[in-house]
Design an enzyme around this catalytic site. Structure first.
Site, short mmCIF file in Angstrom:
data_model
loop_
_atom_site.label_atom_id
_atom_site.label_comp_id
_atom_site.label_asym_id
_atom_site.label_seq_id
_atom_site.Cartn_x
_atom_site.Cartn_y
_atom_site.Cartn_z
N SER A 17 0.84 -1.19 0.00
CA SER A 17 0.00 0.00 0.00
C SER A 17 0.87 1.24 0.00
O SER A 17 2.06 1.17 -0.32
CB SER A 17 -0.94 -0.04 1.22
OG SER A 17 -1.95 0.93 1.09
N ASN A 18 0.30 2.39 0.34
CA ASN A 18 1.04 3.65 0.40
C ASN A 18 0.43 4.51 1.50
O ASN A 18 -0.65 4.21 1.99
CB ASN A 18 1.01 4.33 -0.98
CG ASN A 18 -0.41 4.69 -1.39
OD1 ASN A 18 -1.06 5.52 -0.78
ND2 ASN A 18 -0.92 4.01 -2.42
#
Ligand code: C5P
Length: 240
Positions: free
Chosen positions: A50-51
């Protein structure tokens, strides 16, 4: 969510409602689709790529548009933010789920603001059971995710399309290239390497690049104010 007499509103929400009530309804009739937040690309049931997107910029756009009288659907990746009142929220996790949710609403929408930080890749293999830890080195094979916004641009019709670009260094040229390649009306350029703006913060300092060649450099301001500036342009393109 309770509604009507009997439920006591929190003071912040009361203020929000008052602010909304006092806002001129200049986007009345606009059907706006907004995406926000990161996506999660699972490797197994407990691990994902993810980020650090907080979702704040997209939520601010959804809330500002609601206050200005638009009908808003917010497709949100996982965030810690509460669902805004008066907005239909569709929660998703992966890029593929986000794509489904957005394409499913596209014929309804008159404008799309794609603020989500969609993961560019997903694991090629997803295991249904938790992968055991092994001492040996592991190699992760990734597949590219579909570019949702590019797909929207290929089937744009009369819709207003807004994208975001996170860039460092030579950002202006790259953002301009994305604006054209994805067939957008407006791209919002964020600098990722500046203090106190962008990912997770309450403020943002952006450059707005328009299809007609205009370049508007905005000073640092609250994300809600950035949202209103973006919506001013959406309105211009929508009516024009
Ligand atoms: O190409 P880049 O990822 O920098 O483009 C960013 C813009 O494209 C954002 O508006 C983002 O929401 C959108 N995007 C998308 N699908 C992807 C990647 C980005 O819609 N797979």
């Amino acid at each position: 969510e309770g509604e009507g007499w009997g439920r006591m509103l929190e003071p912040e929400e009361l203020l929000e409602r008052l602010q909304a009530f006092l806002t001129p309804k200049d986007l009345k009739g606009l059907k706006l689709l907004v995406s926000a937040g990161p996506t999660r690309e699972y490797l197994d049931p407990v691990r994902y790529l993810s980020n650090p997107s907080s979702g704040r910029m997209g939520y601010a756009v959804a809330e500002a548009a609601r206050d200005r009288g638009a009908e808003v659907v917010l497709v949100s990746g996982p965030t810690a933010l509460p669902a805004p009142w008066g907005v239909e929220v569709v929660r998703v996790e992966s890029a593929l789920e986000m794509r489904e949710a957005i394409l499913g609403r596209y014929s309804w929408a008159q404008a799309v603001v794609m603020a989500a930080a969609v993961a560019d890749y997903r694991p090629a293999e997803v295991s249904r059971e938790k992968e055991p830890k092994v001492a040996a080195e592991k190699v992760l094979r990734l597949l590219p995710n579909p570019d949702i916004l590019k797909e929207l641009g290929e089937n744009k019709g009369p819709r207003v399309l807004v994208g975001f670009a996170m860039e460092t260094g030579e950002g202006l040229a790259r953002a301009k290239e994305k604006l054209l390649r994805k067939n957008l009306d407006l791209i919002v350029l964020n600098w990722v390497n500046r203090e106190g703006v962008g990912f997770g913060s309450l403020e943002n300092e952006v450059v707005l690049l328009l299809r007609d060649g205009r370049v508007l450099e905005l000073p640092r301001m609250k994300k809600r104010q950035v949202a209103d500036r973006i919506l001013d342009l959406v309105k211009e393109f929508w009516k024009g």
